[in-house]
Design a protein around this motif. Structure first.
Motif, short mmCIF file in Angstrom:
data_model
loop_
_atom_site.label_atom_id
_atom_site.label_comp_id
_atom_site.label_asym_id
_atom_site.label_seq_id
_atom_site.Cartn_x
_atom_site.Cartn_y
_atom_site.Cartn_z
N HIS A 193 -9.19 -13.47 -22.00
CA HIS A 193 -8.96 -12.22 -22.72
C HIS A 193 -9.83 -11.31 -22.53
N THR A 194 -11.40 -11.84 -22.68
CA THR A 194 -12.37 -10.81 -22.36
C THR A 194 -12.47 -9.98 -21.02
N TYR A 195 -12.43 -10.71 -19.97
CA TYR A 195 -12.24 -10.16 -18.83
C TYR A 195 -10.95 -9.34 -18.77
N ALA A 196 -9.96 -9.73 -19.02
CA ALA A 196 -8.88 -8.85 -18.89
C ALA A 196 -8.98 -7.55 -19.49
N THR A 197 -9.32 -7.59 -20.69
CA THR A 197 -9.51 -6.28 -21.46
C THR A 197 -10.59 -5.19 -21.12
N TYR A 198 -11.67 -5.93 -20.65
CA TYR A 198 -12.88 -4.90 -20.26
C TYR A 198 -12.49 -4.89 -18.70
N THR A 199 -11.90 -5.47 -17.97
CA THR A 199 -11.55 -5.10 -16.52
C THR A 199 -10.49 -3.73 -16.91
N LEU A 200 -9.39 -3.85 -17.48
CA LEU A 200 -8.56 -3.03 -17.63
C LEU A 200 -9.00 -1.73 -18.11
N MET A 201 -9.99 -1.64 -18.96
CA MET A 201 -10.38 -0.73 -19.59
C MET A 201 -11.48 0.09 -18.62
N ALA A 202 -12.23 -0.55 -17.81
CA ALA A 202 -13.13 -0.07 -16.82
C ALA A 202 -12.42 0.78 -15.67
N LEU A 203 -11.11 0.10 -15.18
CA LEU A 203 -10.44 0.69 -14.20
C LEU A 203 -9.58 1.81 -14.87
N ARG A 204 -9.32 1.99 -16.00
CA ARG A 204 -8.59 3.14 -16.47
C ARG A 204 -9.61 4.27 -16.78
N GLN A 205 -10.79 3.85 -16.89
CA GLN A 205 -11.76 4.96 -16.93
C GLN A 205 -12.66 5.42 -15.57
N SER A 206 -12.12 4.50 -14.48
CA SER A 206 -12.63 4.81 -13.43
C SER A 206 -11.77 5.64 -12.39
N GLN A 207 -12.29 5.80 -11.13
CA GLN A 207 -11.32 6.37 -10.25
C GLN A 207 -10.46 5.72 -9.32
N TYR A 208 -10.15 4.25 -10.05
CA TYR A 208 -9.25 3.22 -9.07
C TYR A 208 -8.05 3.88 -8.92
N ARG A 209 -7.81 3.95 -7.50
CA ARG A 209 -6.53 4.50 -6.94
C ARG A 209 -5.11 3.97 -7.29
N GLY A 210 -5.28 2.47 -7.40
CA GLY A 210 -3.96 1.78 -7.70
C GLY A 210 -3.58 1.63 -9.15
N ASP A 211 -2.77 0.61 -9.57
CA ASP A 211 -2.39 0.35 -10.88
C ASP A 211 -3.38 -0.52 -11.60
N PRO A 212 -3.95 -0.17 -12.41
CA PRO A 212 -5.06 -1.12 -13.29
C PRO A 212 -4.16 -2.31 -14.02
N LEU A 213 -3.04 -2.12 -14.29
CA LEU A 213 -2.18 -3.30 -14.82
C LEU A 213 -1.79 -4.31 -13.92
N LEU A 214 -1.60 -3.83 -12.78
CA LEU A 214 -0.85 -4.58 -11.76
C LEU A 214 -2.36 -5.30 -11.00
N TYR A 215 -3.32 -4.76 -10.98
CA TYR A 215 -4.45 -5.44 -10.58
C TYR A 215 -4.94 -6.39 -11.55
N VAL A 216 -5.04 -6.39 -12.88
CA VAL A 216 -5.22 -7.43 -13.66
C VAL A 216 -4.29 -8.46 -13.80
N ARG A 217 -2.96 -8.17 -13.63
CA ARG A 217 -1.95 -8.96 -13.51
C ARG A 217 -2.13 -10.08 -12.40
N ASP A 218 -2.40 -9.35 -11.33
CA ASP A 218 -2.71 -10.16 -10.07
C ASP A 218 -3.92 -11.30 -9.90
N ARG A 219 -5.11 -10.86 -10.71
CA ARG A 219 -6.31 -11.51 -10.98
C ARG A 219 -5.90 -12.65 -12.15
N LEU A 220 -5.09 -12.44 -12.80
CA LEU A 220 -4.92 -13.36 -14.15
C LEU A 220 -3.72 -14.41 -13.54
N GLY A 221 -2.72 -13.90 -12.49
CA GLY A 221 -1.96 -14.80 -12.28
C GLY A 221 -0.54 -14.90 -13.16
#
Length: 297
Positions: A231-259
């Protein structure tokens, strides 16, 4: 007049004080029994109606839900279950845990779970063959994150579903040096295919992981369990992606990493981000209050 099933629901919740999830679990079984009775003509009609709701998650065992695309039908007598937010560790708590884990194997297991979102059974079965020296490969030498593809043929994966994770390059280097220097000291006799081995040289058992985190919790003084690292990884990764210039969808990225099977399972971490933002704001206001506490008007 309310039916006997409705009366049972209200009695269970109001008089007995059972949780909504407990009441609903029993009601689903009762509703399934009534439907069986109607199908076999033991009773003429159901003592409840159905309602349509929207849901993105797959139906589980005895969910008693009739699905139509993204809408499901469920008995209208079920209670609303407030969704519990998963618990996570704050950054300072993660640092405290790592400092308390003096055992190299335990520290690297903790780091791998909290920095990649692996479940504890996935971490303990993580293959030695997946580890490499990133400095020795031209394709990974200057990369910050290294994509590693996980296969159910090599390790324990939930639903036997393959997926890919991104391992930070510095962590991969630490894992490599552990495989070269630390692991052989433990794996002289058994030498299993897993990266992490116990003190006796064998694979970590689930009970060993539970004992490890119970001992860690006793030392650090706050609640810490293996799934909290995910849960810690998912929350902070999602937060970092939303605050960065990530071009994709942060939710989809975290979803795929978590399976996760559905992105709806990942959206819960958006609420955790809002909770963290509120806590940070309250902490900031508290610090300001202390600064101005001695200032006279």
């Amino acid at each position: 007049m309310p039916s006997a099933v409705h009366w049972y629901r209200d009695w269970s919740r109001g008089t007995v004080g059972n949780a909504p999830s407990t009441v609903n679990a029993r009601l689903r079984l009762i509703c399934a029994f009534y439907e069986w009775c109607v199908a076999h003509r033991h009773v003429d009609e159901l003592p409840f109606d159905f309602e349509q709701i929207r849901s993105g998650r797959p139906a589980g065992l005895l969910e008693h839900l009739k699905r139509d695309d993204d809408r499901i039908k469920r008995p209208d007598l079920l209670l609303i279950e407030p969704r519990k937010l998963p618990k996570l560790l704050h950054r300072d708590q993660v640092a405290t845990c790592l400092s308390e884990l003096t055992n190299e194997t335990h520290r690297l297991m903790f780091a791998l779970m909290v920095r990649t979102g692996l479940r504890h059974e996935e971490c303990t079965s993580f293959p030695l063959a997946y580890v490499f020296d990133p400095d020795k490969r031209a394709s990974t030498r200057d990369k910050r994150l290294l994509r590693v593809h996980l296969s159910p043929k090599d390790m324990d994966l939930k639903f036997s579903k393959p997926r890919a994770i991104d391992i930070p390059a510095d962590l991969m280097s630490d894992l490599w040096w552990y495989a070269v220097r630390g692991r052989p000291k433990r794996a002289r006799m058994v030498n299993p295919s897993e990266l992490f081995v116990s003190a006796k040289g064998g694979r970590f058992r689930p009970s060993s992981v539970t004992s490890l985190f119970e001992a860690l919790q006793a030392r650090v003084g706050f609640h810490v369990r293996p799934h909290m690292l995910r849960h810690t990884y998912a929350t902070y990764t999602l937060m970092a992606l939303r605050q960065s210039q990530y071009r994709g969808d942060p939710l989809l990225y975290v979803r795929d990493r978590l399976g996760h099977r559905s992105v709806s399972s990942t959206t819960v971490y958006l609420q955790l981000i809002d909770q963290l933002a509120t806590e940070l704001l309250q902490s900031h206001e508290h610090e300001l209050a202390k600064l101005f506490a001695g200032v006279e008007e």
